[in-house]
Design an enzyme around this catalytic site. Structure first.
Site, PDB file in Angstrom:
ATOM      1  N   CYS A  12       0.844  -1.201   0.000  1.00 59.18           N
ATOM      2  CA  CYS A  12       0.000   0.000   0.000  1.00 59.18           C
ATOM      3  C   CYS A  12       0.882   1.255   0.000  1.00 59.18           C
ATOM      4  CB  CYS A  12      -0.948   0.007   1.195  1.00 59.18           C
ATOM      5  SG  CYS A  12      -2.355  -1.126   1.055  1.00 59.18           S
ATOM      6  N   ASP A  35      10.913  -6.776  -8.346  1.00 57.68           N
ATOM      7  CA  ASP A  35      11.153  -7.302  -7.003  1.00 57.68           C
ATOM      8  C   ASP A  35      12.532  -6.838  -6.526  1.00 57.68           C
ATOM      9  OD1 ASP A  35       9.850  -9.949  -5.310  1.00 57.68           O
ATOM     10  OD2 ASP A  35      11.889  -9.304  -4.817  1.00 57.68           O
ATOM     11  N   HIS A  51      -6.132  -2.951  -1.508  1.00 56.12           N
ATOM     12  CA  HIS A  51      -5.546  -3.941  -0.598  1.00 56.12           C
ATOM     13  C   HIS A  51      -6.473  -5.134  -0.390  1.00 56.12           C
ATOM     14  CE1 HIS A  51      -3.076  -5.350   2.824  1.00 56.12           C
ATOM     15  NE2 HIS A  51      -4.241  -5.855   3.215  1.00 56.12           N
ATOM     16  N   GLY A  96       5.585 -19.204   1.828  1.00 52.01           N
ATOM     17  CA  GLY A  96       6.552 -18.151   1.532  1.00 52.01           C
ATOM     18  C   GLY A  96       5.969 -16.761   1.413  1.00 52.01           C
ATOM     19  N   THR A  98       5.216 -13.272   2.437  1.00 53.76           N
ATOM     20  CA  THR A  98       5.742 -12.369   3.461  1.00 53.76           C
ATOM     21  C   THR A  98       5.053 -11.013   3.446  1.00 53.76           C
ATOM     22  OG1 THR A  98       7.503 -11.609   1.973  1.00 53.76           O
ATOM     23  CG2 THR A  98       8.026 -13.463   3.426  1.00 53.76           C
ATOM     24  N   HIS A 101      -0.435  -8.404   0.971  1.00 53.73           N
ATOM     25  CA  HIS A 101      -1.175  -7.603  -0.024  1.00 53.73           C
ATOM     26  C   HIS A 101      -1.023  -8.408  -1.303  1.00 53.73           C
ATOM     27  CE1 HIS A 101      -2.056  -3.402  -1.913  1.00 53.73           C
ATOM     28  NE2 HIS A 101      -2.013  -4.273  -2.913  1.00 53.73           N
ATOM     29  N   HIS A 103      -0.289 -10.266  -4.535  1.00 51.39           N
ATOM     30  CA  HIS A 103       0.682  -9.943  -5.585  1.00 51.39           C
ATOM     31  C   HIS A 103       1.010 -11.177  -6.389  1.00 51.39           C
ATOM     32  CE1 HIS A 103       2.909 -10.953  -1.901  1.00 51.39           C
ATOM     33  NE2 HIS A 103       3.817 -11.494  -2.691  1.00 51.39           N
TER      34      HIS A 103
END
Ligand code: AMP
Ligand code: ZN
Length: 117
Positions: A12, A35, A51, A96, A98, A101, A103
């Site tokens: 966000c 990334d 979100h 995995g 982390t 939000h 993605h």
């Protein structure tokens, strides 16, 4: 409320411009950025600006937005001339995830073993 910005959410903050990112594509509702810890020559994250904590909750609440995320991931692959690529949605810390939000990871530019780890 579903879709509202979360104060403690890194992505966000990227959407709001409060944390810098290398943006490669942006639409009204979706943003794609590289990334920070790439796992392949092309490693781009594609996120809805709104979100939602994970891909399935995004799809349940806003299916057109989920489709837009997938379409943008495909456009990133095309922009990068990727012949083959993988789209990954890690869901849950055991898989995995982390950042909570939603993605898509768009991975390309190297051999992609199957099954993944
Ligand atoms: P996941 O582990 O599936 O939740 O994916 C989160 C991804 O966000 C990881 O691949 C991280 O390398 C990446 N990441 C964390 N912080 C940033 C940042 N500031 N900019 C870009 N990517 C980030
Ligand atoms: Zn967020």
């Amino acid at each position: 409320m579903a879709g509202e910005p979360q104060a403690d959410c890194l992505f966000c903050k990227i959407v709001a411009g409060e944390v810098p990112a290398t943006v490669v594509r942006e639409t009204e509702h979706v943003v794609a950025f590289r990334d920070i810890n790439p796992q392949a020559p092309t490693h781009v994250l594609v996120i809805p600006k709104a979100h939602y904590p994970d891909a399935a909750s995004l799809a349940a609440a806003a299916p057109e937005l989920a489709a837009a995320v997938l379409a943008e991931a495909g456009q990133v692959a095309a922009d990068e001339s990727a012949e083959a690529y993988r789209i990954v949605f890690n869901t849950g810390s055991g898989a995995g995830q982390t950042v909570f939000h939603a993605h898509a990871h768009l991975l390309a530019g190297r051999g992609l073993a199957w099954p993944p780890g």
